[in-house]
Every structure is written in structure tokens, then in C-alpha cells.
Write an enzyme that holds these catalytic residues in place. Sequence first.
Site, mmCIF file in Angstrom:
data_model
loop_
_atom_site.group_PDB
_atom_site.id
_atom_site.type_symbol
_atom_site.label_atom_id
_atom_site.label_comp_id
_atom_site.label_asym_id
_atom_site.label_seq_id
_atom_site.Cartn_x
_atom_site.Cartn_y
_atom_site.Cartn_z
ATOM 1 N N ALA A 107 0.866 -1.174 0.000
ATOM 2 C CA ALA A 107 0.000 0.000 0.000
ATOM 3 C C ALA A 107 0.905 1.226 0.000
ATOM 4 C CB ALA A 107 -0.887 -0.028 1.236
ATOM 5 N N GLU A 159 5.108 -5.053 6.909
ATOM 6 C CA GLU A 159 4.377 -4.096 7.748
ATOM 7 C C GLU A 159 4.912 -4.032 9.168
ATOM 8 O OE1 GLU A 159 2.946 -6.086 5.556
ATOM 9 O OE2 GLU A 159 1.108 -5.236 4.731
HETATM 10 N N1 CAA Z 1 4.689 3.164 -0.779
HETATM 11 C C1 CAA Z 1 5.143 4.282 -1.347
HETATM 12 N N2 CAA Z 1 6.234 4.360 -2.123
HETATM 13 C C2 CAA Z 1 6.920 3.231 -2.342
HETATM 14 C C3 CAA Z 1 6.521 2.007 -1.782
HETATM 15 C C4 CAA Z 1 5.339 1.986 -0.976
HETATM 16 N N3 CAA Z 1 4.863 0.857 -0.438
HETATM 17 N N4 CAA Z 1 7.397 1.057 -2.161
HETATM 18 C C5 CAA Z 1 8.296 1.663 -2.943
HETATM 19 N N5 CAA Z 1 8.029 2.977 -3.045
HETATM 20 C C6 CAA Z 1 8.753 3.985 -3.810
HETATM 21 C C7 CAA Z 1 10.053 4.398 -3.087
HETATM 22 O O1 CAA Z 1 9.770 5.371 -2.094
HETATM 23 C C8 CAA Z 1 10.852 4.924 -4.241
HETATM 24 O O2 CAA Z 1 10.384 6.221 -4.549
HETATM 25 P P1 CAA Z 1 11.456 7.396 -4.868
HETATM 26 O O3 CAA Z 1 12.162 6.924 -6.106
HETATM 27 O O4 CAA Z 1 10.598 8.582 -5.065
HETATM 28 O O5 CAA Z 1 12.358 7.442 -3.678
HETATM 29 C C9 CAA Z 1 10.450 4.024 -5.406
HETATM 30 O O6 CAA Z 1 9.219 3.424 -5.023
HETATM 31 C C10 CAA Z 1 11.460 2.922 -5.670
HETATM 32 O O7 CAA Z 1 11.681 2.238 -4.464
HETATM 33 P P2 CAA Z 1 13.143 2.012 -3.839
HETATM 34 O O8 CAA Z 1 14.070 3.096 -4.241
HETATM 35 O O9 CAA Z 1 12.964 1.787 -2.365
HETATM 36 O O10 CAA Z 1 13.553 0.679 -4.579
HETATM 37 P P3 CAA Z 1 14.503 -0.479 -4.037
HETATM 38 O O11 CAA Z 1 14.714 -1.418 -5.157
HETATM 39 O O12 CAA Z 1 15.695 0.086 -3.357
HETATM 40 O O13 CAA Z 1 13.640 -1.220 -2.895
HETATM 41 C C11 CAA Z 1 11.654 -2.235 -1.981
HETATM 42 C C12 CAA Z 1 12.468 -1.899 -3.258
HETATM 43 C C13 CAA Z 1 12.456 -3.218 -1.131
HETATM 44 C C14 CAA Z 1 10.362 -2.874 -2.426
HETATM 45 C C15 CAA Z 1 11.417 -0.949 -1.163
HETATM 46 O O14 CAA Z 1 10.888 0.046 -2.040
HETATM 47 C C16 CAA Z 1 10.457 -1.112 -0.035
HETATM 48 O O15 CAA Z 1 10.831 -1.634 1.012
HETATM 49 N N6 CAA Z 1 9.183 -0.655 -0.211
HETATM 50 C C17 CAA Z 1 8.186 -0.674 0.823
HETATM 51 C C18 CAA Z 1 7.656 -2.089 1.057
HETATM 52 C C19 CAA Z 1 6.650 -2.079 2.173
HETATM 53 O O16 CAA Z 1 6.970 -1.802 3.326
HETATM 54 N N7 CAA Z 1 5.364 -2.428 1.874
HETATM 55 C C20 CAA Z 1 4.304 -2.454 2.858
HETATM 56 C C21 CAA Z 1 3.527 -1.174 2.806
HETATM 57 S S1 CAA Z 1 2.327 -1.037 4.092
HETATM 58 C C22 CAA Z 1 1.017 -1.975 3.583
HETATM 59 O O17 CAA Z 1 1.024 -2.548 2.506
HETATM 60 C C23 CAA Z 1 -0.155 -2.052 4.544
HETATM 61 C C24 CAA Z 1 -1.269 -2.954 4.150
HETATM 62 O O18 CAA Z 1 -1.464 -4.007 4.736
HETATM 63 C C25 CAA Z 1 -2.212 -2.637 3.089
#
Ligand code: CAA
Length: 259
Positions: A67, A133
Site C-alpha cells: 500500500a 508491515e
Molecule cells: N509506498 C510508497 N512508495 C513506495 C513504496 C510503498 N509501499 N514502495 C516503494 N516505493 C517507492 C520508493 O519510495 C521509491 O520512490 P522514490 O524513487 O521517489 O524514492 C520508489 O518506489 C522505488 O523504491 P526504492 O528506491 O525503495 O527501490 P529499491 O529497489 O531500493 O527497494 C523495496 C524496493 C524493497 C520494495 C522498497 O521500495 C520497499 O521496502 N518498499 C516498501 C515495502 C513495504 O513496506 N510495503 C508495505 C507497505 S504497508 C502496507 O502494505 C499495509 C497494508 O497491509 C495494506
Amino acid sequence: MSKEYTFIEVSNQASIGIIKLNRPNVLNAINRPMVTEIVKATEAFDRDDSVKVIILAGNGRAFAAGADIDEMAEAGAIEMELLNQFTEWDRLAWVKKPIIGAVQGFALGGGFELALCCDVLFAAHDTEFGFPEVGLGVMPGAGGTQRLTKLMGKSKAMEWLLTGDRMSAQEALHHGVINRIIAKELLLEETLKFAHKIAQQPSLSLRLIKESVYKAVDYSIYEGMQYERKNFYLLFASHDQKEGMRAFREKRKPNFKGE
Ligand code: CAA
């Protein structure tokens, strides 16, 4: 058709509705408008008689990395309760047609939850599933703790949910979370092939089989068997039952009409 956060299309031979997430610059992070688009497109395909099967796919480096964290980072509990955003996701569970997920890259958090809303799941070798999460100070909110536990059992689900560790496609296959691992470059093609195969089946049978399988997940065996039986009997009111059984006896291919 290109929407703001998704591509919606119908496959060449028709009968397969395809929804592709399209927010590659943030790894398809699922914001609320994207959910609305996905749910509306899925429901529209469900109503469309020419569509038999729905495919939900990612795009670029991810199926979806969760999300949208930016959208909720500063939200308050009451705001979240009043918004109650996940009820919109729940509507996917009411879709009658089979939904096949084609996932690659990251399928994390809400992205994993969206994948778990699919009835059949194909994944590319590079897919990484997980519920990160816990590391954000929250927990899954769109069905993750429930659906993963029903799929792999309490102990294993606990492990993944409490650690937030990433699960490889191989592990997901091993735990029965996904159906198949497919080479990335063939993922959509193979998913379409599978979707076309089930699209040939009589759609009322598909509909009632899907409904009955979900009852097995939630009901006792006795209640589930009763449900199954009513659906079995109900199909005897259909043209396709008469056609299917007559075609068998007449040693010819059936001509199903979906009625
Ligand atoms: N929300 C918003 N933006 C996100 C995102 C997310 N879940 N995941 C990735 N992005 C964005 C990053 O902020 C980044 O944006 P910028 O270029 O503007 O900085 C872009 O996508 C690319 O991401 P990374 O630079 O981080 O790419 P990476 O290859 O280094 O890492 C990743 C990839 C490991 C997936 C990392 O992006 C990450 O950890 N993302 C978050 C994963 C996460 O925690 N998901 C759970 C969300 S909470 C949820 O889902 C609640 C629910 O139950 C519904």
C-alpha cells in the site's frame, strides 16, 4: 484503455479481461485511487458476458510493493477507522469469475494481499513475497493475516508475519501460496494460455465451483458439502449441463453457451 494507475484491456481472442497495475515509478505502490480502479475494472469484467476470466498483473520491477506508505504515514487512527479503506478491497472477494494473478518482482504488504485475492496465482522466478508491515510499526490490514494463515497454516504464517522476511517464489510454491513458477518473459503468455483454457469451460460451472471452493475454506465440512450439493443440483437447470452430457454421449465437442 489507460486509466490513471492501471491499464485495462481484453485479450485478442476476447474472453479474458486483463488489469495491469501501472505506477512503476513507485513500484506500483497501491494508493486508494488505484484500488478504486482495480475494483471497478474487476467488477465491470464480472458483469461483462463476453469476459470469462480475469487476469491481474503487475508491470515493471514489481507486482506491487505494498500500500502507498506516503498516503497513510501521517494518518490518525480515527481517520483510518472512518475511512475504512479496506472495505473496498473486500469487494474483490465477491467477484464471481475466476481471477488469475500474474506476479513478478516485489509482491509486498498490500501487494501480497492483492495477490492473495486472486483465485490462482502464477509467479515469475524473481518474485519476492512478504509482509514488511511489522517493520513499519503496523500489520497487514487487507486480509494478509487471515488469507496467509488459511493457506499455509498458523505456525508458518506466524513466522513470515512476525519477521517480515521475504519469501521466494520457490518457498511460496512449497507452502501452497502460488500455483506455478514461470519464467519472467513468459509469465503473461503462460497466464493467458491457462486463462484461455478455463475460459473454454462452461461459465456457470466455473462460477459455482469457485463459490464452493471458498466455502471449503470457511465452512465446516458438513456445511460445505451441503453448499456444494445445492450448487451441483442447480447446474442441472442449465443449458450447459444438458449440452455437456449430451455431447459426451454423442461423442462430439460440447457447444457451451454460459446459460
Ligand atoms: N509506498 C510508497 N512508495 C513506495 C513504496 C510503498 N509501499 N514502495 C516503494 N516505493 C517507492 C520508493 O519510495 C521509491 O520512490 P522514490 O524513487 O521517489 O524514492 C520508489 O518506489 C522505488 O523504491 P526504492 O528506491 O525503495 O527501490 P529499491 O529497489 O531500493 O527497494 C523495496 C524496493 C524493497 C520494495 C522498497 O521500495 C520497499 O521496502 N518498499 C516498501 C515495502 C513495504 O513496506 N510495503 C508495505 C507497505 S504497508 C502496507 O502494505 C499495509 C497494508 O497491509 C495494506
